[in-house]
Every structure is written in C-alpha cells, then in structure tokens.
Design a protein around this motif. Structure first.
Motif, mmCIF file in Angstrom:
data_model
loop_
_atom_site.group_PDB
_atom_site.id
_atom_site.type_symbol
_atom_site.label_atom_id
_atom_site.label_comp_id
_atom_site.label_asym_id
_atom_site.label_seq_id
_atom_site.Cartn_x
_atom_site.Cartn_y
_atom_site.Cartn_z
ATOM 1 N N TYR A 1 2.399 6.296 -7.181
ATOM 2 C CA TYR A 1 1.381 7.194 -7.735
ATOM 3 C C TYR A 1 1.859 8.645 -7.697
ATOM 4 O O TYR A 1 1.634 9.406 -8.643
ATOM 5 C CB TYR A 1 0.065 7.061 -6.962
ATOM 6 C CG TYR A 1 -1.035 7.890 -7.566
ATOM 7 C CD1 TYR A 1 -1.704 7.460 -8.706
ATOM 8 C CD2 TYR A 1 -1.384 9.122 -7.032
ATOM 9 C CE1 TYR A 1 -2.695 8.230 -9.293
ATOM 10 C CE2 TYR A 1 -2.374 9.902 -7.608
ATOM 11 C CZ TYR A 1 -3.022 9.445 -8.732
ATOM 12 O OH TYR A 1 -4.000 10.220 -9.323
ATOM 13 N N SER B 1 4.361 9.634 0.157
ATOM 14 C CA SER B 1 3.843 10.662 -0.750
ATOM 15 C C SER B 1 4.881 11.748 -0.985
ATOM 16 O O SER B 1 5.112 12.175 -2.122
ATOM 17 C CB SER B 1 2.565 11.282 -0.171
ATOM 18 O OG SER B 1 1.549 10.326 -0.023
ATOM 19 N N ASN C 1 0.821 -1.201 0.000
ATOM 20 C CA ASN C 1 0.000 0.000 0.000
ATOM 21 C C ASN C 1 0.862 1.261 0.000
ATOM 22 O O ASN C 1 0.550 2.234 -0.692
ATOM 23 C CB ASN C 1 -0.942 0.003 1.210
ATOM 24 C CG ASN C 1 -2.223 -0.761 0.949
ATOM 25 O OD1 ASN C 1 -3.166 -0.229 0.362
ATOM 26 N ND2 ASN C 1 -2.254 -2.017 1.366
ATOM 27 N N ARG D 1 -5.477 5.997 -3.514
ATOM 28 C CA ARG D 1 -5.072 6.532 -2.209
ATOM 29 C C ARG D 1 -6.136 6.269 -1.139
ATOM 30 O O ARG D 1 -5.815 6.097 0.038
ATOM 31 C CB ARG D 1 -4.780 8.033 -2.325
ATOM 32 C CG ARG D 1 -3.492 8.322 -3.083
ATOM 33 C CD ARG D 1 -3.322 9.801 -3.348
ATOM 34 N NE ARG D 1 -3.103 10.572 -2.137
ATOM 35 C CZ ARG D 1 -1.937 10.711 -1.525
ATOM 36 N NH1 ARG D 1 -0.858 10.103 -2.021
ATOM 37 N NH2 ARG D 1 -1.818 11.447 -0.438
ATOM 38 N N ASN E 1 -5.400 2.899 0.113
ATOM 39 C CA ASN E 1 -4.188 2.904 0.932
ATOM 40 C C ASN E 1 -4.474 3.407 2.337
ATOM 41 O O ASN E 1 -4.027 2.816 3.324
ATOM 42 C CB ASN E 1 -3.114 3.788 0.281
ATOM 43 C CG ASN E 1 -2.802 3.421 -1.152
ATOM 44 O OD1 ASN E 1 -2.543 4.295 -1.983
ATOM 45 N ND2 ASN E 1 -2.852 2.136 -1.482
ATOM 46 N N ARG E 2 -5.243 4.509 2.435
ATOM 47 C CA ARG E 2 -5.622 5.035 3.750
ATOM 48 C C ARG E 2 -6.477 4.029 4.517
ATOM 49 O O ARG E 2 -6.293 3.812 5.706
ATOM 50 C CB ARG E 2 -6.425 6.330 3.586
ATOM 51 C CG ARG E 2 -5.614 7.582 3.364
ATOM 52 C CD ARG E 2 -6.495 8.772 3.696
ATOM 53 N NE ARG E 2 -5.965 9.995 3.156
ATOM 54 C CZ ARG E 2 -6.354 10.540 2.025
ATOM 55 N NH1 ARG E 2 -7.289 9.941 1.307
ATOM 56 N NH2 ARG E 2 -5.841 11.661 1.588
ATOM 57 N N PHE F 1 2.789 6.610 5.248
ATOM 58 C CA PHE F 1 1.941 6.975 4.109
ATOM 59 C C PHE F 1 2.282 8.382 3.615
ATOM 60 O O PHE F 1 2.453 8.617 2.415
ATOM 61 C CB PHE F 1 0.475 6.897 4.546
ATOM 62 C CG PHE F 1 -0.511 7.398 3.532
ATOM 63 C CD1 PHE F 1 -0.967 6.583 2.513
ATOM 64 C CD2 PHE F 1 -0.999 8.692 3.603
ATOM 65 C CE1 PHE F 1 -1.883 7.040 1.578
ATOM 66 C CE2 PHE F 1 -1.914 9.161 2.685
ATOM 67 C CZ PHE F 1 -2.359 8.331 1.666
ATOM 68 N N THR G 1 1.264 4.185 -2.960
ATOM 69 C CA THR G 1 1.233 5.631 -2.698
ATOM 70 C C THR G 1 2.451 6.318 -3.298
ATOM 71 O O THR G 1 2.341 7.363 -3.947
ATOM 72 C CB THR G 1 1.194 5.884 -1.175
ATOM 73 O OG1 THR G 1 0.024 5.280 -0.637
ATOM 74 C CG2 THR G 1 1.195 7.358 -0.865
ATOM 75 N N SER H 1 -6.037 6.152 -9.282
ATOM 76 C CA SER H 1 -5.628 6.646 -7.965
ATOM 77 C C SER H 1 -6.294 5.840 -6.858
ATOM 78 O O SER H 1 -7.505 5.930 -6.641
ATOM 79 C CB SER H 1 -6.009 8.127 -7.822
ATOM 80 O OG SER H 1 -5.802 8.558 -6.499
#
Length: 695
Positions: A260, A381, A253, A354, A357-358, A377, A257, A352
């Motif tokens: 991306y 980014s 994950n 995200r 991932n969160r 995370f 992030t 996307s």
C-alpha cells in the motif's frame, strides 16, 4: 470491564495495601471540589492548594515506604554477599546453587517493589488527568512545574525510581557472577548485554524500562504503529493465545502494508507529467496524489469497524479494490481522461486496510513478539515509502501492446495491479482467519444478543490495544459516588463526536502536532517533482532517487533516536526540539532574494523530513500516555483519530499544491510553504502552553 480504581486495588500486593496511592479517596475529593465550586463555597485557588497538599501526602507515604523496602533489600543483598565471599574460599556446587536461588528470590522481591512503584505512578497520572478533565489542564501544569524539578522532589522518586538503580545493579551483578560460567573474568560492566542473562534479571530490566520510559529501537519504532501495551502491570503478564497466531497471516498483513505504501508513493515522481499529458496543469498532481488520501479518510472508519468481524474478508476486498484502482489509473492515459485517473486513485484509497493490519497485530500476535511485529509494521511502511519512488525511477521505458501504452506514467499502475493480483492469490491460499471465540473470553460476560449487537455496531473489540483488560481512567465517572461506574461509561465510544469530547487540551495539541508533521512532509514529497523540474530541471529518475533516499533515512533515524536520544532526554524535550528543527527546515526551504540552489533544497528537505520523522515517534509515544483509555478500544479509537488527523493533513497539503497552481510557478514554493510555517509556529506555541502537562 472493571473500573480503574477496582482494578488498581486488585493488582495491589495485599500486605502493602496501606502504602498505595488512595485513588478512590482522591477521586471523591475531585468530585467534592467540583460541587463546592459550582455552589460558590470554594474558589479554584483553594482547590489548587488543598489538592496539592493531599497529593504531597500521598506521594510522601509512597516514597517513605519505598525507601524502607530499599533498605531491607540492601541488607539482604549484603548478607548474601557475605555468603558469596565465603564460598569463594571454599566453593561448593550445592551451596552456590542455593545462593543463586536466594538471589533469584530476592529478585522477585525487587520485582514486586518495582510493580508497586509503577502502579502508584500510573495512579498519579490518572488522578492528574481526572483533575484536568474537571478543571482544565492547569493543575498538572502547576503541580509538575513546582514538584518535578525541585531538588527535594519526591515526585521524581516515584516516576524515576530514584535509588532503586543501585539495588538493581547489585542484584544483576551478583546473579551474573553466580551463573554457570566459572572461570570467566567478564562482568556486567565489561559486557552490558549478556546472551545468557538470568530470566529474573530480564524481568527486572523490563520493569525498570517501563517505569523510566526507557526504550530501545524496537520499542521506539513500534510506537509509530500506535499499538499500546497493558497499562497496569502484573508480575505475570498475560499472553495472547498462541493458537490464534499464524506467522503467514502476519506476513500477509505486513505485505499489505508494504504494497500500500509503495502504491501511495510510486506515482509521486511522475504525477505532474501524467497530469500534463492529459491536458491539466502540472500542479494538478496535488489532487492526483491526494485523491488516495481523501478516500482513506473514509476507508479507515469502515475497515476499522469491519475488522471487528473478520480479517480475511477486508483484506480480500482491499486487494480487489486496489487492483481495479490501479487498472483505471493506467488506462486513463489511453482514454485521455483525467477523471478516470482520479477515480482510479480514489479506488486505491478506498482499499487502505492499515486499520486491519494494526488490528491483527494487536489481537492475534503473542505479547512476547508483538513489539517486533509492530516494528515490522512500521518498517514495512518505511520500506514501501522508499521503494515506491525508486521503482518509479526504474520504470523509464516506453512501448505499446495493441492499443495499450506502457510508459513511465502508466507503468506504475500496471505494475501495482499485477502486484495486487499476486498478493490476492497468495492471500486466498495461505491466510488463516483466527478463531473469534478466543476474543470473547477476554470480554465481560454478556448475553448472545448483547454480543451480536456489539458486533453490529463495530464496538466490541479494540483496534489498538494489547489487552482487552486495559484499564480506563474515565471508567470512574464523576457522576457516581461508588467505585464502579455506570456500564455505559466504560464502553468504547460509538461516535466521532463522543471521541472528540474525551480529548483533553494535551491530546488536542498532540493531534495538532501530528497534523503539522504530516502536512509539511506531504508538501515536501508531493511538490518535489514540480519544484525540482522548474528550478533544477531534474529528470524523473533524479526525483525518484531523491525521494527514495529520504525514505531510506527512516530506519537509521529511528535507531539513533530509539536507542540513544530517547534515553537521554524526556519525550517532551525531544518533542519541542524536533518541532523547532522542523520550523528551521521550513524556513530554509523558502526561496529568498538569492537564486534557489540544489544544495539548499536538498539540505532543507532532508532536515525537514528527518525532524518530522523524529517528531512522529515521540509524539505518538506521548499521545499513548496522555490519551483517555476509552480511546484505546472500539472503532472510534485513538489510533483512528491520529490516522484521520494525518490523512486530513495530507488531503489539505495536496489541495494546497493544486490551488497554488493558480499563481505563477516561480511563486509555487513560497506559497505552499507559508501554511506550513503558520501551522508549525502554532504547534510550537501550543506545545509550550501545555508543556508541563505532557508528563
């Protein structure tokens, strides 16, 4: 899911029940005020004074009991201190152990008192928000302004635990002195961060930090991820089932992030050249860069809903779509089509993930390491944002294989396509889908049909919440006299319209600030290549180095703010100061009469970017406190609203750059900065207007 008032009562210490804030009584009083105002039997001024008096009485009750308990704890510490002094003359191991256990028991009593204060502080915030929801935010503005800064402020004693610090310090010092390190001359004052600190002291310090909003680097960085913790504390906090946690899945994950963000910013230094090579104006780079954000506006919603059912499938879909999008982006050069280029970027935006991932971090990572995962995370980014332009600066080669061209314009697409293909294989082999049954244990008991319906609607599980048992201040709907609210009022919101209706003026201002900071950052980054080429004749590599350096400031800035500044000033003070610094950065970026210079551009850009980065962390920290708890769950949650606000800002900023291309290139910088100036000034005025409600 239980109502806030009932959950508040459940968390109370039984023998202290008469000293807690009477949330139920005040909630009913708010309802009565609303009815009397509607009937015309009561004016708002009387309501303001009467409710203020009622709150003062509640707070005084809490504070006097707090002082009484502090005195009892101080007396017990004094008695134990006498025993400790006696043991120094005639030390006995058994008595030292017995004394240490007595201090630990006293530490547990102190911890109970800290939880008592924290629950009351939460109750006060809740009732203030409920009052504001009924009558507008002016009451909180009035109450905080008149009570918080008064020299005899009892409000500060609840929110800042005035006086408890001495008890915490005395207990910590004595426990440290009694640890099995006889002969050491170090104390907590000589070495504040001790490696073998007693667990009860760790718990006390954590409770103190929560109560005072003190923070550290990990906490501050983790706030950027908008992953919130259990709001109502308990001495024994529940943990996510460790069996659901899989380190490699978490790593995947975080890798998603990172990749991306690399994918987003790798084209920024070359987007203008690519546009020109396809026969378009250089400012079309705004559309090229922004196309990804346009698609992300929609992808955030469906990935948020999809993550209610699975984590693996959305990540696989994301990787495939991003692979195809980058292939199209690279092929656009050889087919000479700006439309293929834009379609490729749109596909990248549709990939996307995200939100997934969160969600994985909030649902599947144990609480004890969740803050580290959240910080990871945000760090992934930030690292991706720095690596993207840096990688573009390295890819300065030009060759052909058959009919395919590989140069600085197409290589970002080819490189990212290969990266996503490798990631897809890694994902397929090593990702472990967590068991969904564990999640159902945290939800209310429902029939299978109800569970299936909730899953289909994408509303069953939260996106940005650390515990399914998170309370809801809006659960106590004003339409009901009872402590329990109608079931539907406690459910996550199921539409963007309903979510918007839950936004108070304070939350709207926070979202406006988020929009503003993302807008000015996007203007700075997206037009950097065009502006620097026109004014300074920078090469692609120079632009890439500049953007990479900006990205590398993220972690150092957050270390300074999270470890020091946020503990010296209130969040709202840092918020307003950061907005002013962003405004100064925007003003310094304008081209005025004198020739535009590189030092002016670099310094103003650095000031603007760093200030916006500080502003983002503080803004999201405040947002998590002023936002309705109903917006912490479900598909249409606060995290999604913030993401949409930021993504929309990027779309508008990139569109502004493209539209500004219709004016002469010498005017491009000033034309794009004017909206930034207007939005920044508006956000500062809005912040001043709601300043006292950001408490």
């Amino acid at each position: 899911m239980v109502a806030f008032g009932k959950k508040l009562k459940d968390r109370q210490i039984q023998e202290w029940q008469g000293y807690y804030i009477n949330y139920k009584l005040m909630k009913k009083r708010v309802k009565q005020y609303a009815q009397q105002i509607q009937l015309g039997t009561l004016d708002r001024r009387h309501v303001l004074k009467d409710f203020s008096r009622m709150l003062d009485n509640q707070i005084e009750k809490i504070v006097l009991f707090l002082l009484e308990q502090q005195g009892l704890l101080a007396c017990q510490i004094t008695k134990l201190g006498e025993q400790r002094d006696a043991l120094q003359e005639e030390p006995e191991i058994s008595k030292i152990i017995e004394l240490r256990e007595a201090y630990r028991a006293l530490g547990q009593d102190l911890l109970k008192l800290l939880f008592f204060v924290e629950i009351n502080a939460i109750g006060l915030r809740k009732i203030l928000k409920k009052f504001d929801k009924r009558f507008g935010y002016r009451f909180t503005d009035y109450y905080v302004k008149t009570r918080a800064n008064h020299p005899y402020s009892q409000l500060q004693q609840v929110f800042k635990h005035v006086g408890l610090g001495a008890v915490v310090g005395a207990l910590s010092r004595n426990l440290h002195d009694l640890q099995d390190r006889q002969g050491s001359y170090l104390s907590i004052y000589d070495q504040p961060t001790l490696p073998l600190q007693d667990p009860v002291v760790d718990s006390i310090n954590a409770a103190v930090d929560r109560l005072t909003n003190s923070t550290n680097f990990l906490n501050f960085l983790g706030q950027h991820a908008l992953i919130m913790h259990e709001e109502l504390p308990s001495p024994s906090e529940e943990h996510v089932d460790d069996q659901r946690y899989h380190f490699m899945s978490l790593l995947l994950n975080l890798a998603n992030t990172f990749l991306y963000m690399v994918n987003t910013y790798i084209i920024v230094p070359t987007a203008d050249d690519y546009s020109m090579s396809l026969g378009a104006a250089p400012t079309v780079c705004g559309i090229v860069i922004g196309a990804m954000a346009v698609a992300q506006v929609f992808s955030s919603v469906y990935f948020s809903a999809w993550s209610n059912k699975s984590y693996f499938r959305p990540l696989v879909f994301s990787s495939i779509v991003l692979f195809l999008g980058n292939i199209l982006y690279a092929l656009a050069y050889d087919v000479s089509s700006i439309w293929i280029l834009l379609i490729g970027r749109l596909l990248c935006g549709f990939g996307s993930a995200r939100a997934v991932n969160r969600r994985y971090i909030s649902d599947c990572v144990p609480l004890k390491i969740r803050m580290q995962a959240s910080a990871g995370f945000v760090s992934a980014s930030a690292l991706g944002m720095a690596c993207g332009p840096a990688l573009a600066g390295i890819l300065q080669i030009n060759f052909k294989i058959s009919k395919l061209t590989f140069n600085q314009n197409t290589l970002p697409g080819w490189v990212m396509a290969v990266a996503w293909l490798i990631y897809l294989v890694w994902l397929w082999i090593t990702f472990k889908e967590p068991a969904r049954e564990a999640e159902e244990d945290h939800t209310p008991h429902q029939s299978n049909d109800e569970v299936n319906n909730a899953l289909e609607k994408g509303l069953k599980q939260p996106l940005l919440i650390s515990s399914e048992n998170k309370v809801d201040e809006d659960a106590d709907q004003d339409c009901d006299d009872s402590e329990e609210a109608p079931e539907e009022s406690r459910q996550p919101v199921n539409s963007i319209v309903m979510a918007y209706r839950l936004l108070t003026p304070s939350v709207k201002v926070q979202l406006l600030i988020y929009f503003m900071l993302k807008y000015v950052m996007e203007i700075l980054l997206s037009e950097s290549s065009v502006v620097t080429t026109y004014y300074f004749n920078w090469s692609t590599s120079t632009v890439a180095v500049f953007l990479a350096c900006l990205g590398l400031t993220v972690l150092p800035v957050n270390i300074v703010v999270g470890s020091y500044i946020s503990n010296m000033f209130q969040d709202r003070q840092i918020l307003l100061a950061s907005e002013i610094m962003v405004l100064i950065g925007v003003l310094l970026s304008f081209q005025v009469i004198i020739p535009y210079s590189e030092p002016q551009y670099i310094c103003s850009g650095l000031l603007l970017f760093v200030s916006a980065e500080v502003l983002e962390g503080v803004n999201l920290s405040l947002l998590s406190r002023v936002m309705s708890s109903r917006l912490s769950r479900g598909t249409y949650n606060g995290g999604l609203l913030s993401t949409e606000a930021g993504t929309l800002a990027r779309v508008v900023a990139d569109a502004t750059i493209t539209l500004a291309g219709y004016v002469h290139q010498s005017m491009l910088l000033n034309v794009t900065l004017l909206p930034s100036l207007f939005i920044c000034v508006t956000s500062i005025l809005a912040t001043c207007f709601t300043y006292n409600s950001l408490y």
